[in-house]
Design a protein around this motif. Structure first.
Motif, PDB file in Angstrom:
ATOM      1  N   TYR A  66       5.052   2.513  -7.468  1.00 35.04           N
ATOM      2  CA  TYR A  66       4.920   2.975  -5.999  1.00 35.04           C
ATOM      3  C   TYR A  66       3.793   3.785  -6.134  1.00 35.04           C
ATOM      4  O   TYR A  66       3.293   4.428  -6.733  1.00 35.04           O
ATOM      5  CB  TYR A  66       6.045   3.571  -5.444  1.00 35.04           C
ATOM      6  CG  TYR A  66       7.335   2.511  -5.388  1.00 35.04           C
ATOM      7  CD1 TYR A  66       7.957   1.928  -4.385  1.00 35.04           C
ATOM      8  CD2 TYR A  66       8.358   2.790  -6.146  1.00 35.04           C
ATOM      9  CE1 TYR A  66       8.503   1.337  -4.588  1.00 35.04           C
ATOM     10  CE2 TYR A  66       9.460   1.774  -6.719  1.00 35.04           C
ATOM     11  CZ  TYR A  66       9.127   0.723  -5.182  1.00 35.04           C
ATOM     12  OH  TYR A  66      10.487  -0.190  -5.129  1.00 35.04           O
ATOM     13  N   VAL A  67       2.834   4.144  -4.607  1.00 32.48           N
ATOM     14  CA  VAL A  67       2.032   5.348  -4.309  1.00 32.48           C
ATOM     15  C   VAL A  67       2.274   5.761  -2.992  1.00 32.48           C
ATOM     16  O   VAL A  67       2.935   4.138  -2.354  1.00 32.48           O
ATOM     17  CB  VAL A  67       0.434   4.307  -4.430  1.00 32.48           C
ATOM     18  CG1 VAL A  67      -0.028   4.322  -5.713  1.00 32.48           C
ATOM     19  CG2 VAL A  67       0.388   3.121  -3.731  1.00 32.48           C
ATOM     20  N   LEU A  68       2.424   6.516  -2.899  1.00 30.84           N
ATOM     21  CA  LEU A  68       2.497   7.379  -1.979  1.00 30.84           C
ATOM     22  C   LEU A  68       1.557   7.509  -0.931  1.00 30.84           C
ATOM     23  O   LEU A  68       0.663   8.768  -1.901  1.00 30.84           O
ATOM     24  CB  LEU A  68       3.847   8.263  -1.527  1.00 30.84           C
ATOM     25  CG  LEU A  68       3.690   9.131  -0.237  1.00 30.84           C
ATOM     26  CD1 LEU A  68       4.891   8.021   0.411  1.00 30.84           C
ATOM     27  CD2 LEU A  68       4.990  10.442  -0.598  1.00 30.84           C
ATOM     28  N   ILE A  69       0.242   6.988   0.339  1.00 26.80           N
ATOM     29  CA  ILE A  69      -0.189   7.732   0.965  1.00 26.80           C
ATOM     30  C   ILE A  69      -0.784   8.800   1.546  1.00 26.80           C
ATOM     31  O   ILE A  69       0.236   9.087   2.883  1.00 26.80           O
ATOM     32  CB  ILE A  69      -1.246   6.659   1.142  1.00 26.80           C
ATOM     33  CG1 ILE A  69      -1.492   5.475   0.209  1.00 26.80           C
ATOM     34  CG2 ILE A  69      -2.771   6.385   1.873  1.00 26.80           C
ATOM     35  CD1 ILE A  69      -2.038   4.325   0.744  1.00 26.80           C
ATOM     36  N   ALA A  70      -1.014   9.483   1.513  1.00 26.53           N
ATOM     37  CA  ALA A  70      -0.517  10.871   1.943  1.00 26.53           C
ATOM     38  C   ALA A  70      -1.863  11.749   2.429  1.00 26.53           C
ATOM     39  O   ALA A  70      -1.871  12.934   1.882  1.00 26.53           O
ATOM     40  CB  ALA A  70       0.345  12.051   1.127  1.00 26.53           C
ATOM     41  N   GLY A  71      -2.675  11.178   3.120  1.00 27.93           N
ATOM     42  CA  GLY A  71      -3.639  11.762   3.999  1.00 27.93           C
ATOM     43  C   GLY A  71      -3.356  12.728   5.248  1.00 27.93           C
ATOM     44  O   GLY A  71      -1.983  12.501   6.076  1.00 27.93           O
ATOM     45  N   ASP A  72      -4.517  14.080   5.355  1.00 28.79           N
ATOM     46  CA  ASP A  72      -4.101  14.663   6.444  1.00 28.79           C
ATOM     47  C   ASP A  72      -3.609  13.650   7.891  1.00 28.79           C
ATOM     48  O   ASP A  72      -2.839  14.066   8.882  1.00 28.79           O
ATOM     49  CB  ASP A  72      -5.585  15.012   6.554  1.00 28.79           C
ATOM     50  CG  ASP A  72      -5.518  16.566   5.570  1.00 28.79           C
ATOM     51  OD1 ASP A  72      -4.156  16.653   5.309  1.00 28.79           O
ATOM     52  OD2 ASP A  72      -6.483  17.339   6.039  1.00 28.79           O
ATOM     53  N   GLN A  73      -4.283  12.114   7.473  1.00 23.31           N
ATOM     54  CA  GLN A  73      -4.079  11.549   9.420  1.00 23.31           C
ATOM     55  C   GLN A  73      -1.990  10.910   9.138  1.00 23.31           C
ATOM     56  O   GLN A  73      -1.742  11.031  10.272  1.00 23.31           O
ATOM     57  CB  GLN A  73      -4.790  10.782   9.440  1.00 23.31           C
ATOM     58  CG  GLN A  73      -4.463   9.791  10.478  1.00 23.31           C
ATOM     59  CD  GLN A  73      -4.664  10.521  11.348  1.00 23.31           C
ATOM     60  OE1 GLN A  73      -6.330  11.350  11.347  1.00 23.31           O
ATOM     61  NE2 GLN A  73      -4.412  10.937  12.636  1.00 23.31           N
ATOM     62  N   GLU A  74      -1.528  10.822   8.267  1.00 25.22           N
ATOM     63  CA  GLU A  74      -0.986  10.242   7.959  1.00 25.22           C
ATOM     64  C   GLU A  74       0.130  11.491   8.091  1.00 25.22           C
ATOM     65  O   GLU A  74       1.290  11.866   8.901  1.00 25.22           O
ATOM     66  CB  GLU A  74      -0.158   9.679   6.556  1.00 25.22           C
ATOM     67  CG  GLU A  74      -1.459   8.291   6.573  1.00 25.22           C
ATOM     68  CD  GLU A  74      -2.506   8.694   5.973  1.00 25.22           C
ATOM     69  OE1 GLU A  74      -2.806   9.286   5.476  1.00 25.22           O
ATOM     70  OE2 GLU A  74      -2.383   7.012   5.996  1.00 25.22           O
ATOM     71  N   ILE A  75      -0.287  12.999   8.035  1.00 22.75           N
ATOM     72  CA  ILE A  75       0.822  13.968   7.973  1.00 22.75           C
ATOM     73  C   ILE A  75       0.265  14.146   9.286  1.00 22.75           C
ATOM     74  O   ILE A  75       2.188  14.114  10.609  1.00 22.75           O
ATOM     75  CB  ILE A  75       0.458  15.230   7.272  1.00 22.75           C
ATOM     76  CG1 ILE A  75       0.618  14.729   5.418  1.00 22.75           C
ATOM     77  CG2 ILE A  75       1.736  16.072   6.872  1.00 22.75           C
ATOM     78  CD1 ILE A  75       0.060  16.170   4.076  1.00 22.75           C
TER      79      ILE A  75
END
Ligand code: AMP
Length: 441
Positions: free
Chosen positions: A398-407
């Motif tokens: 799996y990957v977890l995409i954790a950009g400032d925007q998603e946060i």
């Protein structure tokens, strides 16, 4: 640059995962059969090996790493494990609490052989020894355990070769008869056989030199000279193996290279890689414990060559994995062993994009590591594209995409790398959410 000694080698991380999976599969199986692990030193007094393995064997004659320590004591790096396990059984008086002891050990052995593919001067064995049981059922059970282990590791075309060497009652008459044949054929025998004739004539039977083989092809075998006790013992071993559907063949040349064997000897051969090769061998040694000044009790054991086994298993695993790329997955890829192998890949890669994301990705990934989920993240500030590539290279599930925007949006994206399915995770308790999700899918 300083390099390893000839015949010695490093087992690198690309291989150790496979070794660990083999060792785990073996120890779990042994423990199911009541074996317990014992750890013994890699160095012993030279006398222990000279007395147990035999003065005229290849090992003692020319393969041991023996040296005097600073006080002049003669020490040897262990060339095999049985002698040490027997020494330990005697030294700790293990038989007094329970004469029946089932022990296994995994570790390096040292023999100064000519290095070649599959042969090293430091090599590894998995050993199992059983003390205190006279019954032939235990002989059959050890062969069954080996067979089961190799099946679990995905090895095919296994064959157990078995023989009986008789005991101190029946062997002397046999040796006398063999000796007279050897004397008759003396001019056709190699130097080694002539030298060993008097002290250890049995060893001439497995000499690989073609002229010796030819000269001795009709030589008497131990099987023709067994006393009633040994004959009954061997018959029971064979019939139990049949009942348990273990494929075996009786091989009268299987005398093995060590002196201490009596009654049953065995080797497991596989043609998994084309040519036939032995991956394990062992036998009964009912006289050895007493000979080493211990109680008069029974012993039997085996040694699996881990280096060769790992090479065979690695090839088979690679073959299976390449097959799956062009056809549907094979059933045995679902085996416990294959699952152990795939457990080495990370479960999750967290891709942080932006300042805030870095710190959170680090905190989350550490918390996930502690929670038992193999998580990797990145500290280099690379782009989403290059980190997706890295996650792929590491084989992350799996990957977890954790950009400032998603946060900011409170909606992190968890992507299944295989199915490409996506799940949304909030930022308040991502560790728990990921744990729940991964245990569900
Ligand atoms: P042995 O103790 O000679 O009966 O050997 C038991 C198993 O250990 C063999 O079947 C081999 O697979 C392995 N083995 C023995 N000697 C070596 C070596 N020098 N290098 C690698 N494996 C070995």
């Amino acid at each position: 640059m300083i390099q390893t000694i000839r015949g010695f080698r490093d087992i690198l991380p690309a291989d150790t995962f496979l070794w660990q999976a083999i060792e785990k599969t073996a120890s779990e199986l042994f423990e199911n059969f009541g074996f317990q692990e014992i750890r013994i030193p890699i160095m012993e007094k030279t006398e222990l090996f000279a007395r147990s393995i035999g003065e005229t064997t290849d090992i003692v004659e020319k393969e041991m790493y023996t040296f005097a320590d600073r006080k002049g004591d003669k020490l040897t790096l262990r060339p095999e494990a049985t002698a040490s396990v027997v020494r330990s059984y005697i030294q700790h008086n293990m038989g007094s609490s329970d004469p029946v002891q089932k022990l296994y050990t995994i570790g390096p052995m040292f023999r100064r052989e000519r290095p070649q593919k599959g042969r090293y001067r430091q090599f590894y064995q998995i050993n199992a020894e059983v003390f205190g049981i006279a019954s032939p059922y235990i002989d059959a059970q050890l062969i069954l355990i080996l067979n089961e282990l190799f099946k679990r590791l995905g090895l095919s075309e296994l064959k157990a070769h078995i023989n009986s060497l008789g005991c101190k009652e029946c062997r002397p008459t046999f040796q006398k008869e063999l000796l007279s044949v050897l004397n008759d054929k003396k001019e056709h025998l190699c130097e080694n056989c002539i030298r060993r004739m008097e002290k250890n004539p049995l060893r001439t039977l497995d000499c690989k030199v073609p002229t010796c083989r030819e000269a001795l092809k009709d030589a008497p075998s131990t099987l023709g000279h067994l006393c009633n006790g040994c004959r009954d013992h061997f018959e029971t071993v064979k019939s139990v193996l049949k009942d348990q559907n273990v494929d075996f063949t009786v091989d009268k040349t299987l005398v093995r290279g060590l002196d201490y064997y009596s009654k049953t000897t065995f080797e497991i051969l596989t043609t998994a890689l084309g040519a036939q090769s032995a991956v394990a061998g062992g036998g009964r040694y009912d006289a050895l414990i007493k000979e080493l000044d211990g109680p008069d009790t029974y012993g039997i054991g085996f040694a699996i060559g881990l280096d060769r086994l790992a090479e065979i298993v690695a090839q088979m695993v690679n073959e299976k994995l390449t097959q799956t790329q062009d056809s549907s997955p094979k059933d045995d890829l679902q085996s416990d062993f294959m699952k152990l192998l795939s457990a080495r890949f990370p479960d999750l890669f967290i891709i942080p994009i932006g300042e805030k994301a870095f710190r959170l990705a680090y905190l989350w990934s550490s918390a996930l590591n502690i929670a038992g989920i193999r998580t990797e993240t990145d500290y280099s500030g690379r782009s989403l594209k290059s980190l997706m590539k890295r996650a792929d290279k590491l084989n992350c599930a799996y990957v977890l995409i954790a950009g400032d925007q998603e946060i900011e949006d409170n909606a992190l994206v968890l992507r299944d790398m295989k199915t490409k399915e996506q799940y949304f995770i909030t930022t308040d308790n991502p560790v728990e959410q990921i744990q729940t999700l991964l245990s569900r899918v």
